[in-house]
Design a protein around this motif. Structure first.
Motif, PDB file in Angstrom:
ATOM      1  N   LEU A  58       0.795  -1.224   0.000  1.00 37.83           N
ATOM      2  CA  LEU A  58       0.000   0.000   0.000  1.00 37.83           C
ATOM      3  C   LEU A  58       0.828   1.275   0.000  1.00 37.83           C
ATOM      4  CD1 LEU A  58      -2.889  -1.030   2.416  1.00 37.83           C
ATOM      5  CD2 LEU A  58      -2.869  -1.022  -0.078  1.00 37.83           C
ATOM      6  N   LYS A 112     -15.788  -6.661   4.675  1.00 31.85           N
ATOM      7  CA  LYS A 112     -15.608  -5.201   4.625  1.00 31.85           C
ATOM      8  C   LYS A 112     -14.660  -4.714   5.733  1.00 31.85           C
ATOM      9  CE  LYS A 112     -18.465  -5.137   1.211  1.00 31.85           C
ATOM     10  NZ  LYS A 112     -19.674  -4.370   1.045  1.00 31.85           N
ATOM     11  N   ALA A 115     -10.936  -3.744   4.755  1.00 34.75           N
ATOM     12  CA  ALA A 115     -10.629  -2.401   4.254  1.00 34.75           C
ATOM     13  C   ALA A 115     -11.080  -1.324   5.226  1.00 34.75           C
ATOM     14  CB  ALA A 115     -11.286  -2.188   2.893  1.00 34.75           C
ATOM     15  N   PHE A 119      -9.416   2.126   6.553  1.00 36.24           N
ATOM     16  CA  PHE A 119      -9.845   3.328   5.843  1.00 36.24           C
ATOM     17  C   PHE A 119      -9.986   4.567   6.727  1.00 36.24           C
ATOM     18  CE2 PHE A 119     -13.478   5.714   3.755  1.00 36.24           C
ATOM     19  CZ  PHE A 119     -12.651   6.420   2.892  1.00 36.24           C
ATOM     20  N   THR A 146     -21.199  -3.309   4.357  1.00 31.97           N
ATOM     21  CA  THR A 146     -20.425  -2.068   4.365  1.00 31.97           C
ATOM     22  C   THR A 146     -20.906  -1.141   5.471  1.00 31.97           C
ATOM     23  OG1 THR A 146     -19.803  -2.089   2.028  1.00 31.97           O
ATOM     24  CG2 THR A 146     -19.943   0.052   3.078  1.00 31.97           C
ATOM     25  N   SER A 228     -16.677   1.361  -1.869  1.00 33.81           N
ATOM     26  CA  SER A 228     -15.438   1.022  -2.566  1.00 33.81           C
ATOM     27  C   SER A 228     -15.203   1.857  -3.817  1.00 33.81           C
ATOM     28  CB  SER A 228     -15.399  -0.472  -2.911  1.00 33.81           C
ATOM     29  OG  SER A 228     -16.559  -0.864  -3.604  1.00 33.81           O
ATOM     30  N   ARG A 233     -10.834   2.561   0.223  1.00 33.16           N
ATOM     31  CA  ARG A 233     -11.564   1.320   0.473  1.00 33.16           C
ATOM     32  C   ARG A 233     -11.094   0.206  -0.459  1.00 33.16           C
ATOM     33  NH1 ARG A 233     -16.631  -0.154   1.381  1.00 33.16           N
ATOM     34  NH2 ARG A 233     -15.799  -2.074   0.468  1.00 33.16           N
ATOM     35  N   PRO A 236      -6.817  -1.396  -0.177  1.00 32.74           N
ATOM     36  CA  PRO A 236      -6.471  -2.336   0.902  1.00 32.74           C
ATOM     37  C   PRO A 236      -6.960  -3.755   0.654  1.00 32.74           C
ATOM     38  CG  PRO A 236      -7.154  -0.245   1.836  1.00 32.74           C
ATOM     39  CD  PRO A 236      -7.423  -0.156   0.355  1.00 32.74           C
ATOM     40  N   GLN A 237      -7.954  -3.930  -0.220  1.00 37.57           N
ATOM     41  CA  GLN A 237      -8.450  -5.277  -0.520  1.00 37.57           C
ATOM     42  C   GLN A 237      -7.456  -6.081  -1.354  1.00 37.57           C
ATOM     43  OE1 GLN A 237     -12.499  -3.525  -1.803  1.00 37.57           O
ATOM     44  NE2 GLN A 237     -13.063  -5.513  -0.976  1.00 37.57           N
ATOM     45  N   ASN A 271     -14.589  -6.197  -4.660  1.00 37.87           N
ATOM     46  CA  ASN A 271     -13.782  -7.313  -4.177  1.00 37.87           C
ATOM     47  C   ASN A 271     -13.062  -8.019  -5.329  1.00 37.87           C
ATOM     48  OD1 ASN A 271     -12.715  -9.327  -2.553  1.00 37.87           O
ATOM     49  ND2 ASN A 271     -14.667  -9.909  -1.641  1.00 37.87           N
ATOM     50  N   ALA A 274     -10.324  -5.901  -6.934  1.00 36.11           N
ATOM     51  CA  ALA A 274      -9.056  -5.963  -6.202  1.00 36.11           C
ATOM     52  C   ALA A 274      -8.256  -7.196  -6.612  1.00 36.11           C
ATOM     53  CB  ALA A 274      -9.319  -5.971  -4.695  1.00 36.11           C
TER      54      ALA A 274
END
Length: 497
Positions: A58, A112, A115, A119, A146, A228, A233, A236-237, A271, A274
């Motif tokens: 990241l 969720k 992330a 976040f 979420t 997302s 958001r 990070p997935q 999802n 990602a």
């Protein structure tokens, strides 16, 4: 690392600006000018903790936050206070051909958390980096998971308020209880008479509205999103696809030169997007398998090349996937069409005006080399829960079961022998009626009594989060018409603090 809109190649912003504002000014979604180059070689990754892997990946996406700030954020997000296993996203092997990555070990028992635990720290750091003095108002639409994860993540964070909109009859009893009993002085939860797409469309319209931009400026408020559509958001997935690969190698499930398929229960497309990005960055994913429920707009797209949201909307036993307008799909189209912003603008305009868009035959051919899409009915979902529990003594939630059912269809059609990993998105106890139906337990009106029955049969203890939820008082009970969402937000912005 700069970001641009999927609909405009000219204007770029830095990562902290993109996190802070969520949606680009032209209505598009932020994407990196170029995906970062990260060496994802197994020998580099094999001994890293989840936290170390998260930082390694990241830091390339959020360079404006600084290494120390990002490390601190990651360590605060992924620890034993928020996750009940040090692995964060462990892999469970069913047999030689199928594993699951369990993403339900966080504080709200859903993927969720992976992330939305991080976040809030990214948003707070971005606010500081951008020298933003306004209060942040987060608007979020949720199809179930979420909402709770965002509410928990932003609970009592100074300078930030959050409003979550959810479809009144479109989430499970446990999901609704989790939201309506949410603690925190800066949170607000609103049920709407409508579906998730109604809520999501209203929120995106508010973000793009000049009237609301002016209203926010007059009231020292800045909008942001916890959906997302926000890069804070989405990216990070990617991390748990990297750790999934490492775990498969560490456990000897795949060898050095083997690839693996990924099966993702898919609603809003974040999802699986990602996973797509992780593959583009070098993780050896072979087939990306998009698993839908009866709201099968994505399944149809991967078979025909046409995305048509003009169809019946179904409320199913996998409610987090009851979506017809997948907001992250625009980012995928951007890459599929060769990063052609003008084409994306045209396609999305057509989707909004005519409810449909289509890619070319050549584009569809390339898409199908990488993606497979299908759907599962409610009965197939329950049958999958029953089958896996009977065969492996492993209880799946209905979304994961949709993934299993679609994987079976794919394997039957293709004969593919590649090891497949199903992304297990929620704890089965968040959806007690689906699990009870699969195990032939008598239905009871009280969902907590259903959970007690499930626990007695399966031997799986009730997670402390749900045990505590039983006795918490209801705090939120507002229900509004879907056409009143803008009025509700307007009143919240202008009300006296």
């Amino acid at each position: 690392m700069n970001y641009k809109s999927t609909r405009n190649n000219e204007k770029t912003v830095n990562s902290s600006y993109a996190v802070l504002h969520g949606l680009a000014g032209d209505g598009g979604l932020y994407i990196p000018e170029n995906l970062p180059s990260v060496d994802l070689n197994y020998d580099i990754l094999k001994d890293m903790s989840y936290q170390e892997t998260a930082f390694y990946v990241l830091k390339e996406f959020f360079p404006d936050l600084g290494d120390e700030e990002l490390k601190k954020s990651i360590n605060n997000a992924y620890n034993t206070d928020t996750f009940n296993t040090p692995e964060i996203a462990p892999v469970a092997k069913l047999d030689q051909n199928i594993s699951l990555t369990e993403l339900f070990h966080g504080r709200t028992l859903a993927f969720k958390d992976l992330a939305l635990s991080l976040f809030p720290y990214l948003l707070t750091a971005s606010k500081k980096a951008e020298n933003e003095k306004n209060d942040i108002l987060i608007l979020t639409a949720t199809s179930g998971d979420t909402g709770k994860a965002a509410l928990e993540g932003f609970r009592d964070v100074p300078g930030i308020k959050i409003i979550v909109f959810y479809p009144k009859n479109g989430v499970s009893p446990m999901q609704e209880d989790q939201m309506r009993k949410q603690l925190g002085g800066n949170v607000d939860i609103v049920a709407i008479e409508g579906n998730f797409d109604d809520a999501q469309s209203a929120v995106k319209d508010i973000f793009s509205s000049q009237e609301f931009k002016n209203l926010c400026q007059e009231n020292n408020t800045t909008f942001s999103s916890a959906n997302s559509i926000n890069i804070g958001r989405l990216f990070p997935q990617i991390v748990y696809y990297v750790t999934t690969y490492v775990n498969l190698r560490n456990k000897g499930i795949i060898t050095e030169n083997e690839k693996f398929n990924v099966v993702v229960p898919t609603g809003n497309f974040g999802n699986i997007l990602a996973a797509f990005i992780a593959k583009k960055m070098g993780i050896p994913i072979d087939k990306l398998i998009s698993a839908s429920n009866e709201n099968n707009v994505l399944a149809d797209f991967f078979k025909t090349g046409t995305y048509n949201k003009e169809r019946p909307f179904y409320t199913t036993n996998s409610p987090s996937m009851d979506i017809l307008l997948s907001s992250n799909f625009e980012r995928y189209l951007y890459y599929v069409t060769g990063e052609n912003s003008s084409r994306i603008s045209e396609l999305m305009e057509n989707l909004m005006k005519n409810n449909t868009l289509s890619v070319t035959e050549d584009e569809l051919t390339e898409i199908q080399k990488e993606f497979y899409g299908d759907f599962a009915t409610e009965n197939e979902t329950v049958d999958s829960i029953k089958k896996v529990y009977s065969k492996f003594s492993y209880l799946m939630d209905p979304h994961t079961a949709v993934g299993y059912a679609v994987l079976e269809k794919y394997l039957k059609e293709s004969g593919d022998k590649t090891h497949s990993v199903i992304i297990s998105t929620a704890h089965p106890y968040k959806f007690p009626y689906a699990a009870a139906s699969a195990l032939n337990l008598s239905e009871k009106e009280n969902p907590y009594e259903m959970l007690d029955d499930l626990s007695a049969v399966c031997g799986i203890n009730l997670p402390k989060q749900l045990e505590e939820l039983k006795t918490l008082p209801l705090r939120f009970s507002v229900i509004i018409n879907k056409n009143k969402i803008s009025d509700y937000v307007r009143n919240k912005i202008t009300e006296k603090k």
